[in-house]
Design a protein around this motif. Structure first.
Motif, short mmCIF file in Angstrom:
data_model
loop_
_atom_site.label_atom_id
_atom_site.label_comp_id
_atom_site.label_asym_id
_atom_site.label_seq_id
_atom_site.Cartn_x
_atom_site.Cartn_y
_atom_site.Cartn_z
N LYS A 103 0.84 -1.21 0.00
CA LYS A 103 0.00 0.00 0.00
C LYS A 103 0.87 1.25 0.00
CE LYS A 103 -4.18 -1.99 2.07
NZ LYS A 103 -5.05 -1.89 0.89
N ILE A 104 2.07 1.14 0.61
CA ILE A 104 2.96 2.31 0.63
C ILE A 104 3.51 2.57 -0.78
CG2 ILE A 104 5.16 3.19 1.56
CD1 ILE A 104 4.37 1.77 4.21
N ASP A 108 2.88 6.11 -2.63
CA ASP A 108 4.01 6.90 -3.12
C ASP A 108 3.89 7.10 -4.64
OD1 ASP A 108 4.91 6.99 -0.55
OD2 ASP A 108 6.54 5.53 -0.80
N PHE A 109 3.43 6.07 -5.32
CA PHE A 109 3.19 6.13 -6.77
C PHE A 109 2.14 7.21 -7.08
CE2 PHE A 109 0.97 4.71 -10.61
CZ PHE A 109 2.00 4.30 -11.46
N MET A 110 1.06 7.20 -6.29
CA MET A 110 -0.01 8.19 -6.51
C MET A 110 0.50 9.60 -6.29
SD MET A 110 -3.51 6.48 -5.07
CE MET A 110 -3.11 5.10 -4.03
N ILE A 115 -1.93 11.57 -8.63
CA ILE A 115 -3.24 10.90 -8.63
C ILE A 115 -3.96 11.23 -7.32
CG2 ILE A 115 -4.36 8.62 -8.66
CD1 ILE A 115 -1.69 7.79 -10.27
N PRO A 116 -5.20 11.73 -7.39
CA PRO A 116 -5.88 12.17 -6.16
C PRO A 116 -6.12 11.02 -5.18
CG PRO A 116 -7.38 12.22 -8.05
CD PRO A 116 -6.02 11.92 -8.59
N THR A 117 -5.69 11.22 -3.93
CA THR A 117 -5.84 10.19 -2.89
C THR A 117 -5.79 10.89 -1.53
OG1 THR A 117 -5.01 8.04 -2.15
CG2 THR A 117 -3.34 9.67 -2.73
#
Ligand code: AMP
Ligand code: GLY
Length: 424
Positions: A103-104, A108-110, A115-117
Motif C-alpha cells: 500500500k505504501i 508513493d506512486f499516486m 493521482i488524487p488520494t
C-alpha cells in the motif's frame, strides 16, 4: 484452446464460466477450483500459490492461456516465472503487482504521479505512529502495508481505536511481516465505486463500473469483509465522473507505469471514493474484484478468451468490448460468523432450482463436494447473481433465487443495490 484459471473463489467461478462460453475454448482447467467450478471445468488439486506445480501442469498439458484470479500468486511472481518459460499468462508481473502488494508503494506512486488520494504518512515505529495519530485525531485510517486478506484496513472512529489498530498490526503482528510498515491516512467521506480497466501497457479498455458492499450488515454497518454483494452498472459513476476518473486517475497511472518501466498486462482495479463529486483513489488491486467480477462479467458481451489473450499478447488495440443493457446484481451468502471465524462442512440445498433460469447464475466461492453433496468450505460461500432489465428487476431476481438456497447459519445482506435503486 486450453485455458487454466488459477484460484478457487467466486471470481474464479465467474472467470471460468465466461471463458467456457468462448467458441475457441475447448477445455478449461481450474487450480484448485471449487464444487461449482467442477461442474463446468476440470479442477486440479494444485494450490494457487504453488507456482512450480502450476508451471509443470501448464507445460505437460499444453495450456494455451493461464488466467490468474487472486493477488497472492501475482505478488509472488507467477507471471514472471511463466513468461520466462515462454508461457502465455494474463496478469501483471511482480513489479506491477506491487500496486496491490504494498500500500505504501501504491501511495508513493499516486503522490509521484499526481493521482488524487487521501493524505498519508508512513511509519515503521509504533511510538511515532501513535504520536502522529494523537496529533491528527480521529476519525483516521490505519493500514498495514502488505497483503492481509482484506483485513489490514481499520477506519478508526476514535484515537483509542486507532491505537488498538496500531498495536494489533505493529506489536501483536496480526498480519506478520505485512505489518512491518503502516500507513496512517486521512479518512475520506463519500460513496465508493469500483472501476476496473484492462491494459496491455499501451491500450486501456475500461470495464463497466460496479459497486461493492464492504460491510457485513445492512446499512453499511459492522466490520469490513471481502465484499457482501455487488452490482453493475453503478449509476454513481456518471458519464462525466467516468471521464474524470479516466483523466485524473487512469491516464496518470499509465504514464507512471511507463516511467517506472513496468510493462503492465492485466486488470487494474481502482477502489474510488467519490467526495463532492470528485474521485479519490482508496486502493489499487491488480486483479478482478471479488464479488465485482460476478456482475461485471455477467454483462460482458463477446469473446472473453480473445480479450484476455489479446491483453496478454499486447494486442488490446485490436479488440472492442461491449456490454449488455441489462443490469446485474450479486448477493453473497456467507457462513455464520463471517468475517470472523466460522464452521465449514454445512450441507447446501436448493442449488438445482435454477438450472433452467436464464437470469440466474449461482457462482460458488467457498464450497466443496463431499460424498456427492455440496458443502460450505469458506466464509463467503455463494454469489447469487441475477440479471434484469434494470437494477431493481435484477435485485428482485437475485433475492427470489436466494430464498431457494439454504445452509445452516447462512447470512446475507438484504439491501444489495438499494443505493442504486434510490438514485433511479
Ligand atoms: P482498501 O483496502 O485500502 O480499499 O480499504 C478497504 C476499505 O476501507 C475501503 O473500501 C473503504 O471502505 C475503507 N477505506 C480505506 N481507506 C479509506 C479512507 N482513506 N477513508 C475512508 N475509508 C477508507
Ligand atoms: N471487492 C473488493 C476486492 O476485490 O478487493
Amino acid at each position: 484452446m486450453k485455458v487454466l484459471v488459477i484460484g478457487g473463489g467466486g471470481r474464479e467461478h465467474a472467470l471460468v464460466w465466461k471463458l467456457a462460453q468462448s467458441p475457441g475454448v475447448k477445455k478449461v482447467y481450474c487450480a484448485p477450483g471449487n464444487a461449482g467450478i467442477s461442474g463446468i471445468a476440470e479442477c486440479i488439486d494444485i494450490k494457487a500459490d504453488n507456482i512450480e506445480a502450476l508451471l509443470d501442469f501448464v507445460k505437460y498439458n499444453w495450456i494455451d492461456l493461464t488466467v490468474v484470479g487472486p493477488e497472492i500468486p501475482l505478488t509472488a511472481g507467477v507471471v514472471d516465472a511463466f513468461v520466462k518459460e515462454g508461457r502465455r499468462i494474463f496478469g501483471p508481473d511482480k513489479s506491477g503487482a506491487r500496486l496491490e502488494g504494498s500500500k505504501i508503494f501504491a501511495k508513493d506512486f499516486m503522490l509521484k504521479y499526481g493521482i488524487p488520494t487521501a493524505e498519508y504518512k508512513t511509519f515503521t515505529s509504533y511510538r511515532q505512529a501513535e504520536e502522529y495519530v494523537r496529533l491528527k485525531g480521529a476519525p483516521i485510517v490505519i493500514k498495514a502495508d502488505g497483503l492481509a486478506a482484506g483485513k489490514g484496513v481499520i477506519v478508526a472512529g476514535t484515537v483509542d481505536e486507532a491505537r488498538d489498530a496500531l498495536k494489533m498490526i505493529m506489536k501483536d503482528r496480526a498480519f506478520g511481516d505485512a505489518g512491518n510498515k503502516v500507513l496512517v491516512e486521512q479518512r475520506l467521506k463519500g460513496e465508493e465505486a469500483s472501476f476496473m480497466i484492462l491494459t496491455d501497457g499501451k491500450t486501456v479498455v475500461p470495464l463497466a463500473a460496479s459497486q461493492d458492499h464492504k460491510r457485513v450488515f445492512d446499512g453499511d454497518s459492522g466490520p469490513n469483509t471481502g465484499g457482501m454483494g455487488a452490482y453493475s452498472p453503478a449509476p454513481v459513476v456518471t458519464e462525466s465522473l467516468r471521464t474524470e476518473i479516466m483523466n485524473t486517475v487512469i491516464t496518470p497511472v499509465m504514464k507512471g507505469l511507463r516511467r517506472e518501466r513496468i510493462n503492465y498486462r492485466g486488470v487494474i482495479y481502482t477502489g474510488i471514493m467519490i467526495c463532492d463529486g470528485k474521485p479519490y483513489v482508496l486502493e489499487f488491486n491488480v486483479r478482478f474484484g471479488d464479488p465485482e467480477a460476478q456482475p461485471v462479467l455477467s454483462r460482458l458481451e463477446g469473446d472473453f478468451f480473445e480479450l484476455l489473450k489479446a491483453t496478454a499478447e499486447g494486442r488490446l488495440k485490436d479488440v472492442t468490448v461491449s456490454w449488455k443493457d441489462d443490469a446485474s446484481v450479486c448477493v453473497v451468502l456467507a457462513s455464520k460468523g463471517y468475517p470472523g471465524s466460522y464452521e465449514k462442512g454445512k450441507i447446501i440445498t436448493g442449488l438445482d432450482s435454477f438450472k433452467d433460469d436464464k437470469n440466474v447464475v449461482v457462482f460458488h466461492a467457498g464450497t466443496n463436494l463431499n460424498n456427492g453433496e455440496t458443502v460450505t468450505s469458506g466464509g463467503r460461500v455463494l454469489g447469487v447473481t441475477a440479471t434484469g432489465k434494470d437494477i431493481r428487476t435484477a435485485k428482485d431476481n437475485a433475492y427470489r433465487a436466494v430464498e431457494k438456497i439454504r445452509f445452516e447459519g447462512m447470512h446475507y445482506r438484504k439491501d444489495i443495490a438499494d443505493k442504486a435503486i434510490k438514485k433511479q
